[in-house]
Each structure stands twice: as C-alpha cells, then as structure tokens.
Design an enzyme around this catalytic site. Sequence first.
Site, PDB file in Angstrom:
ATOM      1  N   HIS A   1       2.198   3.725  -9.032  1.00 26.56           N
ATOM      2  CA  HIS A   1       1.954   2.309  -9.328  1.00 26.56           C
ATOM      3  C   HIS A   1       3.142   1.718 -10.102  1.00 26.56           C
ATOM      4  CE1 HIS A   1      -1.952   2.518  -7.569  1.00 26.56           C
ATOM      5  NE2 HIS A   1      -2.494   3.264  -8.501  1.00 26.56           N
TER       6      HIS A   1
ATOM      7  N   LEU B   1      10.924 -20.169  -5.495  1.00 30.05           N
ATOM      8  CA  LEU B   1       9.886 -19.407  -4.792  1.00 30.05           C
ATOM      9  C   LEU B   1       8.502 -19.589  -5.422  1.00 30.05           C
ATOM     10  CD1 LEU B   1       9.190 -16.984  -2.756  1.00 30.05           C
ATOM     11  CD2 LEU B   1       9.577 -15.501  -4.733  1.00 30.05           C
TER      12      LEU B   1
ATOM     13  N   ASP C   1       0.821  -1.217   0.000  1.00 27.76           N
ATOM     14  CA  ASP C   1       0.000   0.000   0.000  1.00 27.76           C
ATOM     15  C   ASP C   1       0.855   1.268   0.000  1.00 27.76           C
ATOM     16  OD1 ASP C   1      -2.365   1.410  -0.012  1.00 27.76           O
ATOM     17  OD2 ASP C   1      -2.658   1.303   2.165  1.00 27.76           O
TER      18      ASP C   1
ATOM     19  N   ARG D   1      -0.802   9.417 -10.013  1.00 26.49           N
ATOM     20  CA  ARG D   1      -0.856   8.141  -9.282  1.00 26.49           C
ATOM     21  C   ARG D   1      -0.192   7.021 -10.084  1.00 26.49           C
ATOM     22  NH1 ARG D   1      -4.256   7.951  -4.844  1.00 26.49           N
ATOM     23  NH2 ARG D   1      -4.391   5.687  -4.971  1.00 26.49           N
TER      24      ARG D   1
HETATM   25  C1  IPE Z   1      -5.377  -2.602  -0.054  1.00 24.34           C
HETATM   26  O1  IPE Z   1      -5.065  -1.261  -0.131  1.00 24.34           O
HETATM   27  C2  IPE Z   1      -5.311  -3.233  -1.407  1.00 24.34           C
HETATM   28  C3  IPE Z   1      -3.994  -3.349  -2.005  1.00 24.34           C
HETATM   29  C4  IPE Z   1      -2.883  -2.892  -1.508  1.00 24.34           C
HETATM   30  C5  IPE Z   1      -3.942  -4.055  -3.250  1.00 24.34           C
HETATM   31  P1  IPE Z   1      -6.187  -0.150  -0.257  1.00 24.34           P
HETATM   32  O2  IPE Z   1      -5.487   1.150  -0.408  1.00 24.34           O
HETATM   33  O3  IPE Z   1      -7.157  -0.522  -1.302  1.00 24.34           O
HETATM   34  O4  IPE Z   1      -6.920  -0.257   1.162  1.00 24.34           O
HETATM   35  P2  IPE Z   1      -7.728   0.819   1.973  1.00 24.34           P
HETATM   36  O5  IPE Z   1      -8.729   1.429   1.048  1.00 24.34           O
HETATM   37  O6  IPE Z   1      -6.760   1.835   2.476  1.00 24.34           O
HETATM   38  O7  IPE Z   1      -8.352   0.055   3.097  1.00 24.34           O
HETATM   39  C1  IPE Z   2      -1.694   0.465  -3.315  1.00 25.20           C
HETATM   40  O1  IPE Z   2      -1.531   1.835  -3.393  1.00 25.20           O
HETATM   41  C2  IPE Z   2      -1.940  -0.145  -4.669  1.00 25.20           C
HETATM   42  C3  IPE Z   2      -3.336  -0.543  -4.882  1.00 25.20           C
HETATM   43  C4  IPE Z   2      -4.280  -0.474  -3.995  1.00 25.20           C
HETATM   44  C5  IPE Z   2      -3.644  -1.054  -6.198  1.00 25.20           C
HETATM   45  P1  IPE Z   2      -2.728   2.847  -3.306  1.00 25.20           P
HETATM   46  O2  IPE Z   2      -3.192   3.167  -4.687  1.00 25.20           O
HETATM   47  O3  IPE Z   2      -3.791   2.346  -2.397  1.00 25.20           O
HETATM   48  O4  IPE Z   2      -2.014   4.105  -2.681  1.00 25.20           O
HETATM   49  P2  IPE Z   2      -2.529   5.026  -1.511  1.00 25.20           P
HETATM   50  O5  IPE Z   2      -2.939   4.138  -0.393  1.00 25.20           O
HETATM   51  O6  IPE Z   2      -3.685   5.825  -2.055  1.00 25.20           O
HETATM   52  O7  IPE Z   2      -1.367   5.881  -1.169  1.00 25.20           O
HETATM   53 MG    MG Z   3      -4.083   2.479  -0.417  1.00 25.14          MG
END
Ligand code: IPE
Ligand code: IPE
Ligand code: MG
Length: 248
Positions: free
Chosen positions: A41, A135, A24, A37
């Site tokens: 990613h 792995l 995350d 964004r």
């Molecule tokens: C969880 O992160 C999903 C992934 C990292 C793939 P999110 O960013 O979606 O979770 P919330 O919304 O903060 O709970």
């Molecule tokens: C995690 O990063 C990746 C996915 C959930 C796909 P986020 O996109 O949730 O990034 P934040 O949490 O908004 O920083």
């Molecule tokens: Mg997130």
Amino acid sequence: MSPTNKTSTNSVKAPPTHIAIVMDGNGRWAKSRGLPRSSGHQKGVKSVRTIVKHCAKIGVNTLTLFAFSSENMNRPSEEVGLLFKLFFTVLRNETKKLKDNNIKLDIIGDLSVFTPETQDLAENAQQQLQNNTGLNLVIAANYGGQWDITEAAKKIAAKAAKGEINPGSIDNKVFSVHTALAQYPRVDLLIRTSGEVRVSNFLLWDIAYSELYFCDTLWPDFDANSLVLAINNFHSRNRRFGERNGEK
Ligand code: IPE
Ligand code: IPE
Ligand code: MG
C-alpha cells in the site's frame, strides 16, 4: 516489462480528458516480495504521486482514482485501519504539494466511516485547493458505484417529495447532475491494473461509454510509461457511441 513495450513518455499528444483508475495489486506486489501488505500500500502511494504528476504534466483534465471501495470495509480490521491511517497521512502530507502544482482535489464516497480528524483534513484539503485551475484529482474513498447511484436516487426522490422535481421530467441528464462526478467531463478511459478484469463496484453510471483498459502490471509497478501505453491504446480505439464510425 519487456523492452518491446517500452514507449517514450514524450509520445503523448492529446490525452484523454478524464481518466479513471482502479489501482489494484498492492497486496500481491508485497506478497511476491515476502513483504507485509502495508509495504504494498505504501509503494502504491508512490505510484499515485507519479501518475498524478504525469497526468498534470500532459494536461489530463480529470483523474479519478479508486483508493478504497465500500467493499474493502469487509477486509480484516487490521488492514482497514492501516488503509485509513495511510489515507490520513497522505492527506496531511500531500496537500501542500498539490497546491504548489495547481491541482484541485475532490474526495467522493461515504466519508462518514472515517474519523472526525480525517473528515476535517479532507474538508480542509478540498477547500485549500478549490481555486486551483490545473488537474482535477478525484479520490474515491469508501466509494461504491451502487452507493453513488443510490445516493443520486435518494436526492432526486427527496426533491420530488418536496415538489421541486416533477418525476416525469427525470431523465439521464437530471440523474447525472445528482451523481458524485456530475461536475466533471465524462470518463474517457477506465484503467484497471493487476490483471483482474472487473469493475469491482467502481464507477458504474459514469462508464457507460468509457474505453476499458486492463493491464497485468501491479499498481505499485505502474509508472508513467505504463500510463503512456494505456493512453496510446486508448488512441487506437474507434469510439462510436452507438453511431456509425463516429460520424455525426
Ligand atoms: C478494487 O480492488 C478496489 C480498489 C482498488 C480500491 P479490490 O481488490 O477491492 O477488488 P476485488 O476484490 O478484486 O474485486
Ligand atoms: C488495491 O490493492 C488497494 C486496495 C484495494 C485498497 P489490493 O489490496 O486489493 O491488492 P491485491 O489485489 O490483494 O493484490
Ligand atoms: Mg485487489
């Protein structure tokens, strides 16, 4: 990261058998740099490469990565489209590298939302890598812990309706066999990056006795040293599994 947190990446002795990660913080990483964004990613994919490589190197048996949650489908279509495209590109570009590194691949989740091309690519990648012995890399895509449990319940109910399972004989073991991670060792360590202290519908059934580790590092900044810190922290835990001081 402060210098006191710096740890030699060579200090790992026996790694956890199965590590799962909620990757995350990609969006916040990008935002803090004034970038879109998508950059977060993309940089996140680099961290995936680093961590997969390091886990393979130190002899982790299974690494399960949360790439895309079932709830992430509710993000603006522009971001969902971008994540789907990235998933496609990574599958297309990385399979050969995984093969060369003896890494096996398993993709879990409801893949029906992806394009037929992506589904084919996922299927081919898994097939190409199925005889690898290093792995086990498990990617959770459009995955939800609740979905996983519901799917297992559906499979068991279908078998019960056909008379293949006696409802009275359904126990934890029988249930486990029908979940997405059935063939892998139990999850020892669940890591979540970015400072959020929640599971966000990742593995639910599987983390009954996992050690949980939360760090503030945003996923694009998570590197081999961050992983070593998590593993060292794991080694400092006293796992009791409900028993007394781990005594058998
Ligand atoms: C969880 O992160 C999903 C992934 C990292 C793939 P999110 O960013 O979606 O979770 P919330 O919304 O903060 O709970
Ligand atoms: C995690 O990063 C990746 C996915 C959930 C796909 P986020 O996109 O949730 O990034 P934040 O949490 O908004 O920083
Ligand atoms: Mg997130």
